[in-house]
Design a protein around this motif. Sequence first.
Motif, mmCIF file in Angstrom:
data_model
loop_
_atom_site.group_PDB
_atom_site.id
_atom_site.type_symbol
_atom_site.label_atom_id
_atom_site.label_comp_id
_atom_site.label_asym_id
_atom_site.label_seq_id
_atom_site.Cartn_x
_atom_site.Cartn_y
_atom_site.Cartn_z
ATOM 1 N N GLU B 233 -9.339 58.345 57.379
ATOM 2 C CA GLU B 233 -10.686 58.901 57.448
ATOM 3 C C GLU B 233 -10.932 59.953 56.374
ATOM 4 O O GLU B 233 -12.034 60.060 55.841
ATOM 5 C CB GLU B 233 -10.926 59.538 58.825
ATOM 6 N N GLU B 234 -9.924 60.777 56.085
ATOM 7 C CA GLU B 234 -10.174 61.958 55.268
ATOM 8 C C GLU B 234 -9.678 61.845 53.835
ATOM 9 O O GLU B 234 -10.225 62.488 52.940
ATOM 10 C CB GLU B 234 -9.517 63.182 55.931
ATOM 11 N N GLU B 246 -7.153 48.792 56.658
ATOM 12 C CA GLU B 246 -8.225 48.740 57.654
ATOM 13 C C GLU B 246 -8.265 47.386 58.367
ATOM 14 O O GLU B 246 -8.249 47.285 59.597
ATOM 15 C CB GLU B 246 -9.533 48.992 56.900
ATOM 16 N N ARG B 299 -9.702 57.610 64.781
ATOM 17 C CA ARG B 299 -10.661 57.556 63.673
ATOM 18 C C ARG B 299 -12.070 57.809 64.184
ATOM 19 O O ARG B 299 -12.841 58.530 63.543
ATOM 20 C CB ARG B 299 -10.596 56.193 62.986
ATOM 21 N N LYS B 303 -14.433 60.826 62.957
ATOM 22 C CA LYS B 303 -15.754 60.529 62.413
ATOM 23 C C LYS B 303 -16.823 61.347 63.130
ATOM 24 O O LYS B 303 -17.847 61.694 62.546
ATOM 25 C CB LYS B 303 -16.045 59.035 62.613
#
Lengths: 462, 425
Positions: B233-234, B246, B299, B303
């Motif tokens: 995510e980051e 993914e 995740r 988010k």
Amino acid sequence: MQSTTLILLLALLATAAFFFGRGRSLSLVGGPGHGPALHSLPGYYGYFVAIWCVLPALLLMSGWMLLESRVVTALVIAGLPESYQLMPEGQLNLLINNIQNLASGDVVSVAVDESMQAAATELNGYLTKSRQLLAAFALGLACLGGALAWRRIDRDFRARNRVEAVVRWLLIGASSIAVLTTIGIVLSVLFEAIRFFQKVPATEFLFGTTWSPQTAIRADQVGSSGSFGAIPLFAGTMLITSIAMVIAVPIGLMTAIYLAEYSTTRVRGIAKPLLEVLAGIPTVVYGFFAALTVAPWLRSTGDSVGIAVSSESALAAGLVMGIMIIPLVSSLSDDAINAVPSAMRDGALGLGSTRSETMTKVILPAALPGIVGGILLAVSRAIGETMIVVMAAGLAANLTANPFEAVTTVTVQIVTLLVGDQEFDSAKTLAAFALGLMLFVVTLCLNVLGISVVRKYREQYD
Amino acid sequence: MSDTHSTAEKVAAGLGRRRRKEFVFRTLGMFATGVGILFLAVFFATLIGNGASAFKQTFMKLEVELSADIIAPGGELDLVYADFDGLTRAALRDKLPDASGRSQRREMYRLLSAGAGYQVRDFLKANPHTLGTTQTFWVPAASNVDMLMKGNIDATIDETLRPLSDRQIAWIRSLDEAGDLESRFNMALFTNGDSREPELAGIKGAMMGSLFMLLVTISLSFPIGVAAAIYLEEFAPKNRWSDLIEVNINNLAAVPSIVFGLLGLAVFINWMSLPRSAPLVGGLVLTLLTLPVIIIASRAAIKAVPPSIREAALGLGASQMQVVFHHVMPLAMPGMLTGTIIGMSRALGESAPLLMIGMVAFIVDVPTSFTDPASALPVQIYLWADSPERAFAERTSAAIIVLLAFLLLMNLAAVILRRRMERKW
């Protein structure tokens, strides 16, 4: 030294290293008040030293553990008398096993002779020595790494960046495990499957219609040469999957429609969690229910109307599997239906269509790709489902489309072939991996297709 | 104007049909929703109906004379080899003096559980000074006695079709009338390991196996899952590799669990030569199985943390790593923990991969470490479900009730966590 003690010692060392590093950075600038003179916060210098203390030692440890048993076994074999070393591999493995048991004080299956006793003592000696060496090396490496890192600390040393770089690599490593798992699955299944196809031609496996995996243990045994035609298994899997889908798709879809369009918020608030409970029940429990409640019930009902229902009928397994899949279908359909913009629904209602007409003529066509994607995922789930069929479906590979008869599935055969003692060079055991490969490939295709359809469609209306 | 008139007429003419259709559609929807819930009701009713009785067990009162003649013939009490069954049998003979002849006596002895002798032995071990006295024991009765008392054996059918003979039933009735049979809470179910005798079989071994496995799983899958989610995510650049990871994670979440078992068998057992049947290997397999669940949930939680938090921290001079570990992660923690609990509850109910790595053996001893051979709660259910005895069917239901209770607790914890801690931004 036990590995847990070693890890504890390393943890202690790392804590000490942290304080040493932090202390050194502070003393360089003359105490806690003078922090700004350092490049990074004092703690980062501590972490830097601790990382250099522990990481190399841990790497060494894991590598050592992986190789240890192989090296020790090889050493023990090298120390055995010549007559033993010339034995065929299977017997040698058995011997090594017995020596290991002897060394750890377990029951030994053969008479113990002198050389075995000697080998066992030797084995224990090697193991102790190996552990001592490991402890010495690991602790030495930890101290060395820590000391080197400690020496590098000075005023302008960019400790934070160094520590963050290490953390970043750890994060990358963690996220790569998913890929490694997939590679591991593919490789482990593929290698054994290839070995299987060397013994049994792929065409026989894919197109043969008799499945009877019993192979002779001794060369002179009668009968049972084993035949590996997997068509009956595929047919059985498809039969049970179809029954499950016939149950799950209409019920799941109608449930989603009812909950999305008709029900009051209160009903929805009660029914949705209840259906989620259905999704949370372990499959072994469904299997128990199928085998001990549904199957006997179907059998007695069948008897009373004059249909012969097998006690391991495909119907029982399929019915229960269908019920298990209802929540999956209904929640994915629910997502698809809710993703349709409300403007479409309002437009249809505004033109005077009834709710059911809005649903069947506007919303469902618009939501269809999403629903189909969800159904593909449900099919993949049904094909891969194991416990229900292991407990409620049969073992005999019948090639039939009659839901009242017993059929067997791919997953049932994998379990049957692999539970119990295995020999990794017999076609019987390897067949399980070939079946696993088929299962993986088919479900993978369905999943990729289903996930991409669901996702693409969801984005379309966002 | 006649056109509109006729359209309105046409609509009115079709209205009845359309409303009927609407009614049918709606009823179908209601019916479908009802089916799922009805199944749930039938399921729980059957389960509790079958399993509730397993929490009770029939015990038999025996006045056992701890006679030194039988158990210590040489004057020395040998706790391993002494004939403790002889003591309980003698006590039962005193109770039912009408049994004559060897075969009748043997029939009578079958009313006693094999555990009766062990109970006397354990008592003597703890109280050696009682040798030679007479003590009152409540020992477990044989499972068939228990089944008769619970009404699961039909005494009216032909003698050859049931596991108890007429004579045994008469004895049981007379014992019952004398007050020597009593239904008590079945502690053995929670304190014993597996056994071939239903009245002695318990789920402690399986529960400990599951516990060890979950410990391994949670200590690996939580840190790894959170780390992977944070990276994806980051930090992950938008490139091929990230896309691959993914897609991979989404697919892994849908791979059949039995395939993970094949992986465990090939990699952990054959290649790394870890011990078979060990909770360690089971835990590793379940880690791989639950990782996708935890990563996906984590995740989503990351988010949900608004970008303004990150921007504020960055603006104050924090490094990207500090932003993530000091601000984003604590705020996303409730969501991550919820995902982890859900992953763990999936791991607790999973059995197919465990069959592959040999956790399906008959194991009597309660495991005490990560490498002891062990079973797991769902696998124990599978094993008992295969046993033909009626008493095991009852115990299977009881084990399922225990398993479902654990799952319910975990899910409840997840719900409470979500309600309590999750923030709306």
